[in-house]
Design a protein around this motif. Structure first.
Motif, PDB file in Angstrom:
ATOM      1  N   ALA A  75       5.893   4.776   0.052  1.00 32.19           N
ATOM      2  CA  ALA A  75       7.383   3.680   0.882  1.00 32.19           C
ATOM      3  C   ALA A  75       7.223   4.026   2.076  1.00 32.19           C
ATOM      4  CB  ALA A  75       8.251   5.144   0.274  1.00 32.19           C
ATOM      5  N   PRO A  76       8.182   3.343   2.828  1.00 31.82           N
ATOM      6  CA  PRO A  76       8.026   3.474   4.256  1.00 31.82           C
ATOM      7  C   PRO A  76       9.030   4.346   4.492  1.00 31.82           C
ATOM      8  CG  PRO A  76       8.800   1.327   2.978  1.00 31.82           C
ATOM      9  CD  PRO A  76       8.302   2.011   1.866  1.00 31.82           C
ATOM     10  N   GLY A  77       8.335   4.502   5.804  1.00 31.86           N
ATOM     11  CA  GLY A  77      10.102   5.424   6.893  1.00 31.86           C
ATOM     12  C   GLY A  77       9.236   6.869   6.304  1.00 31.86           C
TER      13      GLY A  77
ATOM     14  N   SER B 144      12.575   7.850   3.328  1.00 35.81           N
ATOM     15  CA  SER B 144      13.174   6.194   2.790  1.00 35.81           C
ATOM     16  C   SER B 144      13.226   6.453   0.840  1.00 35.81           C
ATOM     17  CB  SER B 144      11.974   5.319   3.354  1.00 35.81           C
ATOM     18  OG  SER B 144      12.170   3.658   2.264  1.00 35.81           O
ATOM     19  N   THR B 145      14.076   5.931   1.163  1.00 32.51           N
ATOM     20  CA  THR B 145      14.464   5.693  -1.020  1.00 32.51           C
ATOM     21  C   THR B 145      13.899   4.837  -1.376  1.00 32.51           C
ATOM     22  OG1 THR B 145      16.423   5.149  -1.011  1.00 32.51           O
ATOM     23  CG2 THR B 145      16.061   7.553  -0.492  1.00 32.51           C
TER      24      THR B 145
ATOM     25  N   THR C  50      14.530  -5.338  -0.837  1.00 25.60           N
ATOM     26  CA  THR C  50      15.363  -4.837   0.688  1.00 25.60           C
ATOM     27  C   THR C  50      14.111  -5.157   1.781  1.00 25.60           C
ATOM     28  OG1 THR C  50      14.430  -2.998   1.245  1.00 25.60           O
ATOM     29  CG2 THR C  50      16.387  -2.395  -0.617  1.00 25.60           C
ATOM     30  N   GLU C  51      14.560  -5.137   3.086  1.00 27.72           N
ATOM     31  CA  GLU C  51      14.164  -5.491   4.045  1.00 27.72           C
ATOM     32  C   GLU C  51      12.970  -4.421   4.118  1.00 27.72           C
ATOM     33  OE1 GLU C  51      13.555  -8.422   6.125  1.00 27.72           O
ATOM     34  OE2 GLU C  51      14.803  -8.747   4.425  1.00 27.72           O
TER      35      GLU C  51
ATOM     36  N   PHE D  61       6.658  -3.561   4.081  1.00 25.70           N
ATOM     37  CA  PHE D  61       5.962  -2.773   3.960  1.00 25.70           C
ATOM     38  C   PHE D  61       4.913  -3.548   3.207  1.00 25.70           C
ATOM     39  CE2 PHE D  61       4.557   0.144   0.258  1.00 25.70           C
ATOM     40  CZ  PHE D  61       3.868   1.097   0.788  1.00 25.70           C
ATOM     41  N   LEU D  62       5.012  -4.197   2.126  1.00 25.58           N
ATOM     42  CA  LEU D  62       4.434  -4.601   1.381  1.00 25.58           C
ATOM     43  C   LEU D  62       4.333  -5.850   2.518  1.00 25.58           C
ATOM     44  CD1 LEU D  62       7.251  -5.266  -1.742  1.00 25.58           C
ATOM     45  CD2 LEU D  62       5.274  -3.783  -2.112  1.00 25.58           C
ATOM     46  N   GLN D  63       4.284  -6.473   3.106  1.00 19.95           N
ATOM     47  CA  GLN D  63       4.047  -7.485   4.089  1.00 19.95           C
ATOM     48  C   GLN D  63       2.602  -7.227   4.900  1.00 19.95           C
ATOM     49  OE1 GLN D  63       5.609 -10.681   3.923  1.00 19.95           O
ATOM     50  NE2 GLN D  63       3.467 -11.017   4.467  1.00 19.95           N
TER      51      GLN D  63
END
Length: 151
Positions: free
Chosen positions: A42-44, A47-48, A125-126, A131-133
């Motif tokens: 998961a990003p960041g 991050s949750t 979410t953005e 992250f997915l991109q």
């Protein structure tokens, strides 16, 4: 485009009466790879993202070759083929870890982010989209399920 790589061990209990990994067990393998991708990556910091919940809306699996039990793990490559407002599609290949790798399964899963508190789907979410991109490959020959394509 990056692909997420997950090394999945085979368990003795995964076999069916014919000595092959049972077809239902592949769903468990895909789940393990998906959780590793969406939760551990998961990003960041702190991050949750994705940890608030998600549900599977659809699976599609093409069984290409039987997989017999062995001590070496299989590799599950995962990537994103579609990002919508409130869903994403993850594609997978389950294959040998070494060499060009025999492909045993090609599959895809539609995942919907879910708010466990309200018991309702939610939008991506953005932060999640960003992250997915990094893992998007929506090309026709990206290895997703469907009929074989001519070379």
């Amino acid at each position: 485009m990056a692909r997420h790589i997950y090394r999945c061990p085979l368990r003795w209990s995964d076999m069916d009466a014919f000595g092959h990994v049972n077809n239902v067990v592949f769903l468990r393998y895909l789940e393990e790879a998906r959780i590793d991708f969406m939760f551990r990556l998961a990003p960041g910091n702190g991050s949750t993202s994705f940890q608030g919940g998600s549900v599977v809306a659809r699976h599609e699996i093409d069984y290409k070759r039987p997989l017999v039990h062995r001590h070496e793990p299989v590799v599950i490559e995962s990537w994103v083929t579609k990002i919508g407002a409130a869903s994403l599609t993850i594609a997978y290949e389950v294959k040998d870890a070494e060499g060009p790798g025999t492909v045993y399964v090609r599959a895809s899963t539609v995942v919907v982010p879910f708010d466990l508190e309200t018991q309702r789907p939610r939008r991506i979410t953005e932060e999640e989209r960003s992250f997915l991109q990094e893992y998007v490959d929506d090309s026709a020959d990206a290895g997703t399920t469907g009929p074989a394509r001519a070379a």
